[in-house]
Design an enzyme around this catalytic site. Structure first.
Site, PDB file in Angstrom:
ATOM      1  N   HIS A 109      49.315 -33.142  14.554  1.00 21.66           N
ATOM      2  CA  HIS A 109      49.602 -31.928  13.781  1.00 21.66           C
ATOM      3  C   HIS A 109      49.036 -31.996  12.355  1.00 21.66           C
ATOM      4  O   HIS A 109      49.632 -31.446  11.431  1.00 21.66           O
ATOM      5  CB  HIS A 109      51.106 -31.621  13.788  1.00 21.66           C
TER       6      HIS A 109
ATOM      7  N   HIS B 229      57.290 -32.718   6.160  1.00 25.34           N
ATOM      8  CA  HIS B 229      56.473 -33.577   5.294  1.00 25.34           C
ATOM      9  C   HIS B 229      56.764 -33.283   3.835  1.00 25.34           C
ATOM     10  O   HIS B 229      55.877 -32.930   3.059  1.00 25.34           O
ATOM     11  CB  HIS B 229      54.987 -33.356   5.580  1.00 25.34           C
TER      12      HIS B 229
ATOM     13  N   HIS C 144      47.168 -43.163  11.902  1.00 23.83           N
ATOM     14  CA  HIS C 144      46.677 -42.844  10.562  1.00 23.83           C
ATOM     15  C   HIS C 144      47.562 -43.482   9.512  1.00 23.83           C
ATOM     16  O   HIS C 144      48.722 -43.786   9.752  1.00 23.83           O
ATOM     17  CB  HIS C 144      46.543 -41.332  10.320  1.00 23.83           C
TER      18      HIS C 144
ATOM     19  N   GLU D  92      54.807 -41.819  13.250  1.00 26.57           N
ATOM     20  CA  GLU D  92      55.450 -40.566  13.671  1.00 26.57           C
ATOM     21  C   GLU D  92      55.173 -40.253  15.148  1.00 26.57           C
ATOM     22  O   GLU D  92      55.821 -39.401  15.741  1.00 26.57           O
ATOM     23  CB  GLU D  92      55.032 -39.388  12.774  1.00 26.57           C
TER      24      GLU D  92
HETATM   25 FE    FE Z   1      52.925 -35.581  10.356  1.00 31.58          FE
END
Ligand code: FE
Ligand code: FE
Lengths: 117, 288, 288, 117
Positions: free
Chosen positions: C12, C59, C193, C240
């Site tokens: 996302h 976030h 990431h 996540e």
């Molecule tokens: Fe995220």
């Protein structure tokens, strides 16, 4: 699975379930606002204008302005929020209780709370 | 390791705070209520806990209905009294047991609890009144606190048995905490009362007295009751009594009751107090 | 009763939304990425789900650090795009599956989960981007949504196995919901990431590709990994990815993989997509 | 009990644990503020005054004003919050990454992200 509370199966005992929480959202948000001094001042100065800020329906407004506690609760008001109205316009919690019970105050104290009045 | 030295239970009715603020302590209406807490205050003075974990519910003051946490745990340095409508009360802020709070939160997460983690939050009469009832009105609180907020207002509220389970995790957190601090756990709320609907003013002194017995001798029974049974027996707001189960779950099966007190009505509520110690480590004092 | 017709997984990354907004879809940097989602979009068009349960993390947009819920579930009528700093994006608001949300919250509470209950909340790219990737950019979303927010930012974050368990409860809620609506569940986030620290820019395509296999064939292995292993393998923000386990936990042991896609780097992230159906009820289409 | 993450045992990987969340509270709150247009305007008009509103220490202020991302993160800034600074003063996320990695941008794209640059 246990039976779900929140469906008013106990007589005369409205539980604060999804229906009431949603229905009473405006009234309760308005009342929650009274935890700020500037909002209490606004309520005192022009109650009708203050209520309009929170988009209360005419029915909700009427219930608040006439201090109709039973009706406020019927419309989804929750005592913990709407009690803040009594910080601006003092009334005892037992009077609010008696009003909902449909009893005289002394009678309420005696017969519900077991006080010797 | 840290040590659990006692489990306290008490009502947290806002009128109690208001009565103190207005100097009504010794009026006929209030004196018998407050006098009943003297042994509890003496117990606290004698046992000098370092940290108080206080389980209570917010009453539409710190949380609104937009976002309602089932359980929230504070890990702040300081908890200020919130403005409940009458201005923040003139009592000292509470100092947080920050490091233990985080340790407890870690322990909760590892034990499959899903708390909201609060680094900044104000607190209402739910914690204020119990602290005043046991510690009086000092210039500074002599204990640090860990607030645990439980949603008992908007349905679905948690199961009584879930509250009880949380107590076990709390105990585990205390006993794995590497200091020699002395902990008390306070379950608050109740006893029977109902503020809303045509049954407003409902109190149930008989059930309240039974609860004060069962919380010591038969907590499994109380933990096994449904939410609906709490509402029926203790009133719609009296159901908050299930928060005492967090405290009780932190204790051993066998406890000694040091003090106990019941008074009705405090405002519109059946008001109760209890002081318990684990039987295995109880101080030699005579039971109440 | 309602029916679970598929489990979708996707990254996302916010840059995906920005690329759409700026009309970069067909640039050399982005075209291969977006083209990989065409089969996923076709699957959605063919299977016409009524409700999308979307698991994602906020976030730093809807929640600040003062109060961090471990799990939050939306039950609002409408979820508006939040202002992440660049103004709210010009995409339609999401319509909530209000009644199912409450049913799911009831089911969670009965199954010893402790969600925060959100009647009013805005949503960030965590849900926006997955919806755009599978449904494109319609004038109105053709599905109602149930947002599930998971804290994967501030430690302690939940255990991967707890996310997996939540999926089982979600499945139970779907199958006990008395309508004939068709549900999809979207696990979002990841893949590898890292945005912070000297290891920033870490990606791990090999681990990502293994994850896209394991999520279908060996989810128990992924659920059994520690949080630290996620961080090590997928980067501090790649952790996540454990949110996909909520989606996977809602599915049967045996699934059929309909489509799968991997692309690296999308912005600074290994980006992946998967479409699965339960093997027992899978449509007769040919697997990818 | 599994080992607790949040203690930086993975090299060069700062996890956002209690220490950083507490330490970075001011910076992150300031950055969170940038999700409101009026605050973005205030930041643009007088960055120093905007930072003072959130009580940033001189060290924190210096890190923000020099766009020292590595230092902001060291002080507890979390990328999800401080990234909002780039909404006011544009910079690519890969540049922020390269800065923290201590690499030239092209080198970062090539060697970390595997891009053909
Ligand atoms: Fe995220
Ligand atoms: Fe209470």
């Amino acid at each position: 699975m246990e039976e779900k509370p929140g469906q008013d199966r106990i007589p005369d005992t409205p539980l604060f379930d999804r229906k009431r929480s949603l229905g009473g959202y405006r009234i309760n948000k308005m009342a929650m606002g009274l935890s700020r001094p500037e909002n209490r001042e606004a309520f005192k100065q022009d109650e009708s204008a203050y209520l309009d800020r929170f988009g209360l329906t005419p029915e909700e407004k009427e219930a608040v302005m006439t201090r109709n506690w039973r009706e406020m609760v019927r419309l989804g008001g929750n005592l913990f929020f709407i009690l803040k109205i009594s910080a601006v316009d003092p009334v005892r919690i037992t009077e609010i209780g008696a009003h909902q019970a449909g009893m005289e105050h002394d009678d309420f104290l005696r017969n519900r709370l077991g006080k010797k009045v | 390791m840290a040590k659990l030295i006692g489990g306290l239970g008490t009502s947290h009715v806002p009128s109690i705070g208001a009565a103190i603020d207005k100097g009504l302590r010794d009026t006929p209406d209030w004196k018998p209520f407050f006098d009943g807490y003297i042994p509890g205050q003496d117990w606290v003075k004698e046992h000098k806990p370092d940290v108080a974990v206080v389980i209570f519910n917010d009453h539409g003051n710190s949380f609104f209905l937009d976002k309602v946490p089932t359980f929230a745990v504070g890990c702040a340095e300081e908890y200020r009294p919130v403005d409940e409508g009458w201005g923040p009360r003139a009592i000292p802020s509470f100092k947080g047991a920050v490091d233990f709070s985080w340790h407890f939160i870690d322990t909760l997460i590892e034990n499959r609890f899903d708390p909201m983690i609060c680094q900044e939050i104000e607190v209402d009469h739910g914690i204020q009144v119990p602290m005043e009832l046991f510690w009086g009105r000092p210039a500074e609180w002599p204990v640090q606190v860990v607030p645990i907020f439980v949603n008992v207002i908007q349905y679905p509220i948690p199961l009584p048995s879930r509250c009880y389970e949380m107590g076990r995790v709390l105990r585990q957190a205390i006993e794995s905490y590497p200091t020699d601090e002395r902990f008390v756990v306070l379950g608050t709320g109740g006893l029977s009362h109902q503020l809303q609907g045509a049954r407003a003013g409902f109190v149930n002194p008989e059930a309240d007295r039974a609860f004060l017995n069962d919380i010591a001798t038969d907590p499994d029974k109380l933990a096994g009751m449904s939410r609906e049974q709490y509402v029926e027996m203790f009133g719609s707001e009296g159901a908050e009594l299930m928060m005492w189960l967090v405290m009780r779950g932190a204790m051993d099966r066998d406890v000694v009751v040091r003090h106990k007190h019941y008074f009705v009505p405090a405002s519109m509520t059946g008001a109760g107090m209890i002081v318990m110690e684990n039987a295995a480590t109880a101080s030699p004092a005579v039971a109440a």
